[in-house]
Design a protein around this motif. Structure first.
Motif, PDB file in Angstrom:
ATOM      1  N   LEU A  64      36.181  66.387  99.679  1.00 11.01           N
ATOM      2  CA  LEU A  64      36.654  65.265  98.867  1.00 11.01           C
ATOM      3  C   LEU A  64      37.209  64.157  99.759  1.00 11.01           C
ATOM      4  N   LEU A  65      38.240  64.517 100.549  1.00  9.61           N
ATOM      5  CA  LEU A  65      38.933  63.490 101.321  1.00  9.61           C
ATOM      6  C   LEU A  65      37.994  62.765 102.289  1.00  9.61           C
ATOM      7  N   SER A  66      37.138  63.516 102.968  1.00 15.46           N
ATOM      8  CA  SER A  66      36.257  62.850 103.942  1.00 15.46           C
ATOM      9  C   SER A  66      35.247  61.937 103.234  1.00 15.46           C
ATOM     10  N   THR A  67      34.829  62.317 102.022  1.00  9.68           N
ATOM     11  CA  THR A  67      33.945  61.440 101.241  1.00  9.68           C
ATOM     12  C   THR A  67      34.703  60.159 100.882  1.00  9.68           C
ATOM     13  N   MET A  68      35.974  60.323 100.480  1.00  6.47           N
ATOM     14  CA  MET A  68      36.771  59.146 100.098  1.00  6.47           C
ATOM     15  C   MET A  68      36.996  58.227 101.294  1.00  6.47           C
ATOM     16  N   ILE A  69      37.196  58.820 102.464  1.00  2.00           N
ATOM     17  CA  ILE A  69      37.392  58.002 103.674  1.00  2.00           C
ATOM     18  C   ILE A  69      36.126  57.172 103.926  1.00  2.00           C
ATOM     19  N   ALA A  70      34.977  57.821 103.788  1.00  2.00           N
ATOM     20  CA  ALA A  70      33.712  57.112 104.029  1.00  2.00           C
ATOM     21  C   ALA A  70      33.531  55.979 103.016  1.00  2.00           C
ATOM     22  N   VAL A  71      33.907  56.228 101.755  1.00  7.40           N
ATOM     23  CA  VAL A  71      33.768  55.176 100.733  1.00  7.40           C
ATOM     24  C   VAL A  71      34.741  54.028 101.032  1.00  7.40           C
ATOM     25  N   GLN A  72      35.948  54.380 101.469  1.00 10.25           N
ATOM     26  CA  GLN A  72      36.921  53.331 101.804  1.00 10.25           C
ATOM     27  C   GLN A  72      36.392  52.473 102.945  1.00 10.25           C
ATOM     28  N   GLU A  73      35.824  53.124 103.943  1.00 11.20           N
ATOM     29  CA  GLU A  73      35.321  52.372 105.101  1.00 11.20           C
ATOM     30  C   GLU A  73      34.171  51.450 104.668  1.00 11.20           C
ATOM     31  N   ARG A  74      33.441  51.880 103.679  1.00 16.33           N
ATOM     32  CA  ARG A  74      32.297  51.101 103.223  1.00 16.33           C
ATOM     33  C   ARG A  74      32.704  49.943 102.302  1.00 16.33           C
ATOM     34  N   THR A  75      33.675  50.188 101.432  1.00 20.64           N
ATOM     35  CA  THR A  75      34.023  49.157 100.446  1.00 20.64           C
ATOM     36  C   THR A  75      35.177  48.261 100.909  1.00 20.64           C
ATOM     37  N   GLY A  76      36.039  48.801 101.766  1.00 23.80           N
ATOM     38  CA  GLY A  76      37.151  48.001 102.287  1.00 23.80           C
ATOM     39  C   GLY A  76      38.352  47.893 101.356  1.00 23.80           C
ATOM     40  N   GLY A  77      38.274  48.409 100.145  1.00 19.28           N
ATOM     41  CA  GLY A  77      39.424  48.329  99.227  1.00 19.28           C
ATOM     42  C   GLY A  77      40.155  49.643  99.152  1.00 19.28           C
ATOM     43  N   SER A  78      40.483  50.075  97.936  1.00 17.63           N
ATOM     44  CA  SER A  78      41.125  51.378  97.756  1.00 17.63           C
ATOM     45  C   SER A  78      40.160  52.314  97.023  1.00 17.63           C
ATOM     46  N   VAL A  79      40.386  53.599  97.185  1.00 16.84           N
ATOM     47  CA  VAL A  79      39.501  54.594  96.580  1.00 16.84           C
ATOM     48  C   VAL A  79      40.360  55.662  95.902  1.00 16.84           C
ATOM     49  N   ILE A  80      39.990  56.009  94.673  1.00 14.72           N
ATOM     50  CA  ILE A  80      40.695  57.099  93.993  1.00 14.72           C
ATOM     51  C   ILE A  80      39.719  58.238  93.724  1.00 14.72           C
ATOM     52  N   ALA A  81      40.267  59.377  93.339  1.00 16.26           N
ATOM     53  CA  ALA A  81      39.424  60.528  92.989  1.00 16.26           C
ATOM     54  C   ALA A  81      39.588  60.781  91.496  1.00 16.26           C
ATOM     55  N   LEU A  82      38.470  60.990  90.827  1.00 20.20           N
ATOM     56  CA  LEU A  82      38.497  61.236  89.381  1.00 20.20           C
ATOM     57  C   LEU A  82      37.854  62.566  89.079  1.00 20.20           C
ATOM     58  N   MET A  83      38.242  63.141  87.975  1.00 20.43           N
ATOM     59  CA  MET A  83      37.631  64.374  87.527  1.00 20.43           C
ATOM     60  C   MET A  83      37.507  64.320  86.010  1.00 20.43           C
ATOM     61  N   GLU A  84      36.381  64.817  85.502  1.00 16.47           N
ATOM     62  CA  GLU A  84      36.242  64.850  84.048  1.00 16.47           C
ATOM     63  C   GLU A  84      37.166  65.913  83.480  1.00 16.47           C
ATOM     64  N   VAL A  85      37.881  65.559  82.413  1.00 14.12           N
ATOM     65  CA  VAL A  85      38.718  66.564  81.739  1.00 14.12           C
ATOM     66  C   VAL A  85      38.366  66.570  80.257  1.00 14.12           C
ATOM     67  N   GLU A  86      38.793  67.589  79.556  1.00 16.47           N
ATOM     68  CA  GLU A  86      38.602  67.611  78.107  1.00 16.47           C
ATOM     69  C   GLU A  86      39.336  66.395  77.549  1.00 16.47           C
ATOM     70  N   PRO A  87      38.703  65.650  76.640  1.00 16.10           N
ATOM     71  CA  PRO A  87      39.332  64.418  76.133  1.00 16.10           C
ATOM     72  C   PRO A  87      40.782  64.622  75.675  1.00 16.10           C
ATOM     73  N   GLU A  88      41.078  65.786  75.074  1.00 15.32           N
ATOM     74  CA  GLU A  88      42.446  65.975  74.561  1.00 15.32           C
ATOM     75  C   GLU A  88      43.478  66.169  75.677  1.00 15.32           C
ATOM     76  N   ASN A  89      43.001  66.359  76.907  1.00 14.81           N
ATOM     77  CA  ASN A  89      43.950  66.544  78.018  1.00 14.81           C
ATOM     78  C   ASN A  89      44.216  65.275  78.824  1.00 14.81           C
ATOM     79  N   ILE A  90      43.548  64.187  78.467  1.00 12.64           N
ATOM     80  CA  ILE A  90      43.615  62.992  79.319  1.00 12.64           C
ATOM     81  C   ILE A  90      45.029  62.399  79.379  1.00 12.64           C
TER      82      ILE A  90
END
Ligand code: G1P
Length: 300
Positions: free
Chosen positions: A144-170
């Motif tokens: 996860l983290l190394s993928t996020m680092i690569a995306v940050q280096e590519r986009t230059g902004g900030s990067v968050i991590a998301l995960m799908e959850v059951e709608p009632e848990n959001i």
């Protein structure tokens, strides 16, 4: 391609009061609660170090002492284990002290996650950095983290991590409104809302506790007003960055589909321990048959 400097620093907020775990956390930080055989915080530091983030800053609170002690050497204990020839235990205690360069700063007045991150401003300086929340453990076999680092280096902004959850848990999470970006496996974040009501959530994509932030977040946090729960929310600062222009603006997200263990409340903490213990190389083989028998006995 942006010319952002390489990410080397990780910030780990660890100043929470741990009230969900009282009375266990009356005199001990919740980050020190064991997950199988290591304190939860050690998994998180190891994850940062494994992703190449060798400069770790912990934002601590009143119970800083136990955290500092855990990542420091204990020569008397090392000598004792060495004299006994107990190599295995010796290595197990050295694991925590050999992780990286760990620094501490104190958040004297816990005013929320955004405020905790702002406490890292001086240490971090003007380079992108990671934030890892101790309640979320990411399985070391999943990237996860190394993928996020690569995306940050590519986009230059900030990067968050998301995960799908059951709608009632959001409503237990920050929630993101995202849009696909052609040709890449990350998404653009159009908007973020902290712990929305189920019927007001823009999606079922929950923010999980890994962030790759552009230092511009500090400028935003400096004027971010208290939000949900009367706390300064990192989610609110990221919402501002998502819709801002110029250097350091923009938020992208990696949608994580790997294994995440939540140690944030008593029930999910127990589930995390059982899941990880079943896979533990020394305990798993003995735990599994017992667990099957035990669950069968519950059905009777
Ligand atoms: C924090 C964040 C939230 C995020 C969550 C992930 O909330 O504010 O946006 O979804 O971590 O674990 P907390 O769980 O600390 O209340």
């Amino acid at each position: 391609m942006s010319s952002s400097p390489r990410v080397t620093k990780a910030v780990i907020p660890a100043a929470g009061l741990g009230t969900r775990f009282l009375p266990a956390t009356k005199a001990m930080p919740k980050e020190m609660l064991p997950v199988v055989d290591k304190p939860a915080i050690q998994y998180v530091v190891a994850e940062a170090v494994n992703a190449g983030l060798t400069d770790v800053l912990m934002i601590t609170g009143r119970s800083k002492r136990a955290l500092e002690d855990h990542f420091d050497r204990v020569p008397a204990l090392e000598h004792n284990l060495m004299a006994k020839g107990d190599e295995k235990k010796l290595r197990s205690i050295q694991e925590a002290t050999e992780l990286g360069d760990i620094h501490y700063v104190r958040q004297s007045d816990p005013k929320g996650l955004g405020h905790a991150v702002l406490c890292a401003k001086q240490h971090v300086g003007n380079q992108p950095f990671a934030v890892l929340l101790g309640d979320d453990l990411i399985d070391e076999r999943d990237e996860l983290l190394s993928t996020m680092i690569a995306v940050q280096e590519r986009t230059g902004g900030s990067v968050i991590a998301l995960m799908e959850v059951e709608p009632e848990n959001i409503s237990a999470y920050g929630c993101a409104d995202v849009a696909a970006v052609n040709g890449v496996d990350f998404v653009r974040v159009n908007g973020l809302v902290e712990k929305p009501a189920v019927d007001e959530a823009p999606s079922n994509l929950a923010v999980i506790g890994r962030y790759l932030l552009h230092p511009r977040v500090f400028d935003v946090l400096e004027h971010t007003e208290p939000g949900r729960g009367n706390e300064i929310q990192l989610t609110d600062a990221l919402q501002e960055l998502a819709t801002a222009d110029g250097e350091g603006a923009g938020v992208h997200a990696v949608v994580f589909r790997g294994r995440r263990y939540d140690t944030g409340d008593k029930l999910s903490y127990l589930q995390a321990i059982i899941t990880l213990a079943v896979e533990h190389e020394e305990l798993g083989d003995r735990l599994k048959p017992w667990l099957s028998e035990f669950t069968a006995s519950l059905d009777k």
